[in-house]
Write an enzyme that holds these catalytic residues in place. Structure first.
Site, PDB file in Angstrom:
ATOM      1  CB  CYS A  50      -1.043   0.156   1.199  1.00 25.36           C
ATOM      2  SG  CYS A  50      -0.243  -0.183   2.763  1.00 25.36           S
ATOM      3  N   GLY A 189     -13.346  -5.163   2.428  1.00 24.86           N
ATOM      4  CA  GLY A 189     -12.535  -6.099   2.705  1.00 24.86           C
ATOM      5  C   GLY A 189     -12.212  -7.471   3.429  1.00 24.86           C
TER       6      GLY A 189
END
Length: 466
Positions: A50, A189
């Site tokens: 990320c 998620g």
């Protein structure tokens, strides 16, 4: 192996650039295949998280390798090379090893000392192995990086201050929206980061935990792992559920926004700044519309705000201790790699000497056919002992010299002095003759005349900054 890394991270690029450069879907696989197909690249591995995108490669030409890897990252990310270039860093040979080891130890993380990066590096290696883009060189390098990371966490106190991104993010949420315990939470998620978030929320004492994922089976699986401490919900119901929860953690890996500002605006109607609807967005690219930052009754903590918030670092003593471990491990790894490069030459030299001895003993047998076996054995042992003693000092010394920077030149000198057959040396190493043909960089690194004066990073070609 001539190791090169080209990448960008939270340290060199703003979140907006990282978000646009994010490699999602099957793009990482295509990056690996295209890198491995390059004429300048022998092996490739991609670290894609990320807050960092790094392409590691075994290259035969430095400048050509930098240009090729930079073009690959730009082409697959959709960010123009001219825009991406100022945010790229380049490390080569020992500095590339040092960078990877530092990353493995959490020294380069947004939250210094966090241990989640070890799993991400393990995944990067597994992906490269699965796609057959990592060979012996990168396998050994990444395996050693994982060992160094584990050593740093076990031998120092960096774990005491180092947190996961989830833990640090929840601390920021709690600072703005009150304690996590007793809140109703929604996790959007079901990947590794979302799973960590869900488990952390359970330990923090949330009263009701919902899990939503585009693939319902994955949400159900996460709920099962949590032992019934959560329940799966329909992904399409997420906008409606915003009004029913106090905290949303999202990390989906989707290419676009998952939670839009108008949906949040409708959900926070009636909420106050003292009791906001809190969002922790750990996705890259972001899941939650950036405009949520300006909505009354909403609190958004994302990677950008986390980067600004993490001004405090672990104790200097722990960081120094880990830095020492990294430096020692880089030195040891470099010595081992350089020593390994000369081993085939030493083996080939001893093989050649053995052939010479065998040939001369055969010639002696032909000249003195009546020589008894005892005498023949004594002569053979004496001759071999003499050759071993003559070779012992130079082979031991050349191994020691080869372990130092620039040591590859000693292997070359040994091959020249003893007129060793290149085919014999390559047969020992398993490297095809000509594999390095056309390389402007010898196996030992950049020649002294070309070596950069700044040891902290190798200067990239014009237009690429470290």
């Amino acid at each position: 192996m001539s190791l090169l890394v080209v990448g960008l991270s939270h340290r060199t690029a703003p979140v907006g650039v990282l978000e646009r450069a994010a490699l999602t879907g099957d793009t990482p696989t295509r990056v690996l295949h295209d890198a491995a197909a390059s004429a300048t690249v022998a092996e490739a591995a991609l670290v894609n998280t990320c807050n960092r995108i790094e392409l590691y490669a075994d290259v035969d030409k430095f400048h050509a390798g930098v240009a090729e890897l930079s073009q690959l990252l730009a082409g697959h990310s959709g960010v123009d090379l001219d825009e991406l270039t100022p945010h790229l860093y380049v490390h080569y040979e020992d500095r590339a090893v040092h960078h990877l080891f530092s990353v493995a130890c959490g020294l380069d993380s947004m939250v210094v000392g966090e241990g989640q990066i070890l799993g991400q590096l393990r995944d990067a290696l597994a992906k490269a192995q699965e796609e057959h883009t990592a060979g012996r060189g990168l396998n050994e390098l990444f395996q050693q990086a994982l060992r160094v990371g584990k050593r740093a966490h076990s031998e120092t106190g960096i774990d005491r201050a180092g947190q996961s991104l989830v833990t640090f993010g929840l601390e920021q949420v709690a600072a703005g929206a009150g304690p996590i315990a007793g809140k109703r939470a929604l996790v959007v998620g079901a990947g590794s980061m979302s799973s960590l978030a869900a488990a952390t929320l359970v330990r923090a004492g949330v009263t009701d935990l919902l899990v939503a994922n585009r693939t319902p089976a994955r949400a159900e699986r996460l709920v099962e792992i949590l032992g019934g401490a959560a329940r799966a919900v329909d992904f399409a119901a997420v906008p409606a559920l915003l009004a029913e929860v106090d905290l949303v953690i999202s990390c989906t890996g989707a290419a676009g926004t998952v939670i839009a500002a108008p949906e949040v605006a409708a959900a926070v109607a009636g909420r106050t700044a003292e009791h906001p609807l809190a969002f922790l967005d750990l996705a890259m690219p972001r899941d939650v519309d950036h405009a949520v930052h300006g909505l009354p009754g909403a609190l958004l903590v994302d990677l950008e705000s986390l980067s600004h918030a993490h001004a405090a670092t672990p104790g200097a003593g722990d960081v120094d201790a880990v830095s020492t471990i990294v430096a020692d491990e880089v030195t040891a790894f470099g010595q081992a790699q350089r020593a390994a490069r000369i081993a085939p030459t030493v083996v080939a030299l001893r093989a050649m000497a053995s052939e010479v001895v065998s040939g001369e003993l055969a010639r002696l047998t032909a000249r003195l056919p009546d020589l008894d076996e005892r005498s023949r054995a004594e002569i053979s042992q004496t001759v071999r002992r003499v050759v071993d003693k003559l070779l012992h000092a130079p082979t031991v010394k050349v191994k020691q010299l080869a372990a130092e920077p620039g040591g590859a030149s000693y292997a070359e000198a040994l091959r020249e002095l003893f007129d060793l057959d290149p085919a014999a040396v390559h047969a020992v190493s398993g490297t095809p003759i000509g594999a390095q043909a056309g390389s402007s960089i010898p196996p030992g690194g950049i020649p002294a005349a070309q070596a950069p004066t700044d040891r902290s990073a190798v200067a990239p070609p014009a237009g690429v900054t470290g």
